[in-house]
Write a protein that holds these residues in place. Structure first.
Motif, PDB file in Angstrom:
ATOM      1  N   ARG A   1       0.222  -3.159  -7.039  1.00 23.82           N
ATOM      2  CA  ARG A   1       0.225  -2.666  -5.657  1.00 23.82           C
ATOM      3  C   ARG A   1       0.929  -1.307  -5.545  1.00 23.82           C
ATOM      4  O   ARG A   1       0.550  -0.462  -4.749  1.00 23.82           O
ATOM      5  N   LEU A   2       1.965  -1.121  -6.370  1.00 22.55           N
ATOM      6  CA  LEU A   2       2.761   0.104  -6.295  1.00 22.55           C
ATOM      7  C   LEU A   2       2.378   1.143  -7.359  1.00 22.55           C
ATOM      8  O   LEU A   2       2.911   2.249  -7.370  1.00 22.55           O
TER       9      LEU A   2
ATOM     10  N   ALA B   1       1.101   4.626  -6.047  1.00 20.98           N
ATOM     11  CA  ALA B   1       1.700   5.193  -4.827  1.00 20.98           C
ATOM     12  C   ALA B   1       2.229   6.608  -5.041  1.00 20.98           C
ATOM     13  O   ALA B   1       2.219   7.433  -4.117  1.00 20.98           O
TER      14      ALA B   1
ATOM     15  N   ARG C   1       2.329   3.560   0.115  1.00 19.99           N
ATOM     16  CA  ARG C   1       1.146   2.820  -0.320  1.00 19.99           C
ATOM     17  C   ARG C   1      -0.035   2.955   0.644  1.00 19.99           C
ATOM     18  O   ARG C   1      -1.185   3.091   0.208  1.00 19.99           O
TER      19      ARG C   1
END
Length: 268
Positions: free
Chosen positions: A50-51, A54, A3
């Motif tokens: 958030r992921l 990635a 990340r």
């Protein structure tokens, strides 16, 4: 673990990094989810956001861009992420084409749907906010596809009875605009231009291009309800059914509305 590398990937040149984007879409998605229905999915949605990008840092996606999201879901599961979070990472890229229809046997999940909506609205507001818009048929940043994707997600999730993604576009765009801080184009101008783009996408998804009366009905619906995609879809579908089955009754109802409107002209 990947990340942090997103801080080195620039988003549309002037809109910060992809890392920043994942932070914004998590907050926007959670806000839309909260406003639409009481739910305990907000934490999962923020984690999925958030992921969500990635895997853009992996060699796999670099070599095979079409696997973005798919690879992210696999890696997330390998590193112990919640199964629904991993599914949302994969699902939020749907639809990859506006010709794509949702597979009723393998539909996307609710988390992925909300994340996909937030991701696209964030992109649209950011792009229009720095002056990247649409000019004729030119659309190098696939902004029409992004807006069409939002409409398609809301439409097909509702048609399959999976979830009612009921939210206000103007409220979502205001929240997205605030998430960027200062943009070159005013918030009001961004909203006006984007609402017109969404209106065009609703027409493309809902009207068959044949029956002009149905187009008039759809235009009437959009004149009052374009800010809420789901409401516009449901109103149009109800009126379309009435038009198909009870055309005379619909015509009579229209006369009543028209007379009432004329009587009230000039009234405050």
């Amino acid at each position: 673990s990947r990340r942090e590398q997103l801080k080195q990937l620039v988003f549309l040149g002037k809109l910060g990094t992809i890392f920043d984007k994942t932070e914004r879409i998590g907050k926007l998605g959670a806000l839309l989810l909260k406003d639409s229905s009481p739910s305990d999915l907000s934490d999962q949605l923020v984690e999925a956001a958030r992921l969500s990008k990635a895997d853009l840092t992996t060699q796999m996606v670099y070599e095979f861009p079409e696997l973005q999201g798919v690879v992210g879901a696999v890696y997330a599961l390998k590193q112990g992420a919640d199964a629904e979070v991993a599914r949302a990472i994969r699902d939020h890229y749907w639809p990859k084409s506006l010709r794509e229809t949702m597979d009723a046997k393998k539909p996307i999940g609710v988390l992925g749907a909300w994340l996909g909506v937030a991701d696209r609205i964030d992109t649209l507001v950011g792009a229009f906010g720095i002056g990247i818009g649409l000019s004729g048929s030119q659309d190098p940043y696939a902004l029409r596809r992004a807006a069409g994707g939002v409409v398609k997600i809301v439409l097909e999730m509702n048609q399959l009875g999976l979830s009612r993604l009921d939210f206000s576009l103007s409220h979502a765009m205001a929240a997205a605009y605030k998430g960027y801080g200062q943009l070159k184009v005013s918030e009001g101008e961004v909203q006006t231009k984007l609402l017109e783009v969404f209106r065009e996408r609703l027409v493309s998804e809902l009207w068959d291009g044949q029956d002009q009366r149905l187009r008039e009905i759809l235009d009437g619906v959009l004149n009052t309800s374009a800010d809420k995609i789901l409401v516009a879809i449901e109103k149009y579908q109800h009126l379309k059914t009435l038009y198909a089955r009870h055309r005379k009754i619909l015509a009579q109802a229209c006369k009543v509305v028209e007379r009432t409107h004329n009587i009230l002209k000039g009234s405050k």
